[in-house]
Design a protein around this motif. Structure first.
Motif, PDB file in Angstrom:
ATOM      1  N   ASP A  57     124.835  22.574  39.798  1.00  0.00           N
ATOM      2  CA  ASP A  57     126.230  23.043  39.803  1.00  0.00           C
ATOM      3  C   ASP A  57     127.171  22.109  39.046  1.00  0.00           C
ATOM      4  O   ASP A  57     128.385  22.292  39.074  1.00  0.00           O
ATOM      5  CB  ASP A  57     126.727  23.244  41.239  1.00  0.00           C
ATOM      6  N   GLY A  58     126.631  21.097  38.378  1.00  0.00           N
ATOM      7  CA  GLY A  58     127.443  20.185  37.589  1.00  0.00           C
ATOM      8  C   GLY A  58     127.925  18.964  38.334  1.00  0.00           C
ATOM      9  O   GLY A  58     128.583  18.099  37.748  1.00  0.00           O
ATOM     10  N   THR A  59     127.608  18.848  39.639  1.00  0.00           N
ATOM     11  CA  THR A  59     128.068  17.690  40.417  1.00  0.00           C
ATOM     12  C   THR A  59     126.951  16.692  40.715  1.00  0.00           C
ATOM     13  O   THR A  59     127.192  15.672  41.357  1.00  0.00           O
ATOM     14  CB  THR A  59     128.702  18.136  41.750  1.00  0.00           C
ATOM     15  N   ALA A  60     125.717  16.971  40.256  1.00  0.00           N
ATOM     16  CA  ALA A  60     124.604  16.044  40.519  1.00  0.00           C
ATOM     17  C   ALA A  60     124.795  14.752  39.729  1.00  0.00           C
ATOM     18  O   ALA A  60     125.228  14.780  38.571  1.00  0.00           O
ATOM     19  CB  ALA A  60     123.279  16.695  40.147  1.00  0.00           C
ATOM     20  N   LYS A  61     124.464  13.636  40.350  1.00  0.00           N
ATOM     21  CA  LYS A  61     124.575  12.344  39.675  1.00  0.00           C
ATOM     22  C   LYS A  61     123.223  11.677  39.456  1.00  0.00           C
ATOM     23  O   LYS A  61     123.086  10.849  38.564  1.00  0.00           O
ATOM     24  CB  LYS A  61     125.496  11.412  40.481  1.00  0.00           C
ATOM     25  N   GLU A  88     127.538  13.828  34.557  1.00  0.00           N
ATOM     26  CA  GLU A  88     128.306  14.763  35.379  1.00  0.00           C
ATOM     27  C   GLU A  88     128.750  15.967  34.550  1.00  0.00           C
ATOM     28  O   GLU A  88     129.117  15.835  33.387  1.00  0.00           O
ATOM     29  CB  GLU A  88     129.538  14.066  35.983  1.00  0.00           C
ATOM     30  N   GLY A  89     128.658  17.127  35.148  1.00  0.00           N
ATOM     31  CA  GLY A  89     129.058  18.353  34.471  1.00  0.00           C
ATOM     32  C   GLY A  89     127.893  19.134  33.906  1.00  0.00           C
ATOM     33  O   GLY A  89     127.998  20.337  33.661  1.00  0.00           O
ATOM     34  N   GLN A  91     124.640  21.300  33.814  1.00  0.00           N
ATOM     35  CA  GLN A  91     124.156  22.284  34.781  1.00  0.00           C
ATOM     36  C   GLN A  91     122.730  22.752  34.522  1.00  0.00           C
ATOM     37  O   GLN A  91     122.023  23.094  35.459  1.00  0.00           O
ATOM     38  CB  GLN A  91     125.087  23.499  34.801  1.00  0.00           C
ATOM     39  N   TYR A 148     121.005  19.292  47.736  1.00  0.00           N
ATOM     40  CA  TYR A 148     121.210  17.868  47.489  1.00  0.00           C
ATOM     41  C   TYR A 148     120.701  17.034  48.668  1.00  0.00           C
ATOM     42  O   TYR A 148     120.955  17.344  49.823  1.00  0.00           O
ATOM     43  CB  TYR A 148     122.686  17.571  47.230  1.00  0.00           C
ATOM     44  N   GLN A 196     124.156  13.888  44.811  1.00  0.00           N
ATOM     45  CA  GLN A 196     125.512  13.709  44.303  1.00  0.00           C
ATOM     46  C   GLN A 196     125.953  12.260  44.430  1.00  0.00           C
ATOM     47  O   GLN A 196     127.081  11.920  44.054  1.00  0.00           O
ATOM     48  CB  GLN A 196     126.482  14.613  45.071  1.00  0.00           C
ATOM     49  N   GLU A 197     125.065  11.418  44.950  1.00  0.00           N
ATOM     50  CA  GLU A 197     125.368   9.993  45.104  1.00  0.00           C
ATOM     51  C   GLU A 197     124.918   9.233  43.852  1.00  0.00           C
ATOM     52  O   GLU A 197     123.852   9.515  43.306  1.00  0.00           O
ATOM     53  CB  GLU A 197     124.648   9.419  46.321  1.00  0.00           C
TER      54      GLU A 197
END
Length: 200
Positions: A57-61, A88-89, A91, A148, A196-197
């Protein structure tokens, strides 16, 4: 009355559609286009079983890949935990894994957008196997939702001298006792986890 009945039917149809809807984030065996298949064939790459499409979704780090060995009914970490930073961003991406025997070297590569990372793990030494040792490997074969912080098993590999080998779906990673019952000499697993961390 007819309007109420029509409304109930419509609500039931909508509920049915949403229940069977594809997950927003998932990993699945890669679907190669004709050009990609031609390149894979040219390179002699067995990518149909080792290459995975990823949608986030574009928020994975981060993405973390781990390998495990089954010891006394539990999975023991062999390699991994370090993880790779994702931009970031992004997808859509792909992950590729190259190996024959998870007890030796394996290569992982991740591509999201124009960013590409490749790492090699393990030992190049051949395992000292007894005569008659065979190997079977099962891969993730269908679309699987990404949540996540939760590991997704992609590969289960069995090395054994037994004549009959039952190869379960990688989902059985969460039931290691099923493999322990069968008494195989070596059982390995490869998993991926998205977060997302940031990397610690």
């Amino acid at each position: 009355m007819k309007n109420v009945f029509a409304l109930l039917v419509l609500l039931a149809l909508l509920a049915g559609c949403s229940a069977g809807a594809a997950p927003a984030m998932y990993i699945q065996p890669a679907e190669l286009n004709e050009e990609e298949e031609a390149v894979a064939t040219l390179l002699g790459a067995d990518t149909d079983q080792h290459l995975f499409d990823v949608v986030l979704d574009g928020t994975a780090k981060t993405a973390r890949v781990n390998t495990y060995v089954l010891e006394d009914d539990k999975w023991e970490l062999v390699t991994g935990g370090g993880g790779m930073t994702l931009k970031e961003g992004e997808q859509k991406g792909r992950m590729a894994f190259g190996f024959e025997d998870l007890r030796g070297e394996y290569r992982e590569a991740v591509q999201f957008g124009k960013d590409f990372t490749a790492v090699k793990y393990g030992s190049s030494e051949e395992p000292d196997d007894p005569e008659g040792m065979g190997r079977t490997t099962s891969f993730l074969s269908n679309r699987t939702e990404i949540v996540y912080g939760q590991e997704i098993p992609l590969v289960i590999q069995i090395n054994t001298t037994k004549n009959q080998v039952l190869s379960y779906d990688p989902e059985y990673f969460f039931q290691p006792e099923e493999y322990e019952k069968l008494g195989y000499e070596h059982v390995y697993a490869l998993t991926v986890m998205f977060s997302q961390e940031p990397l610690s």
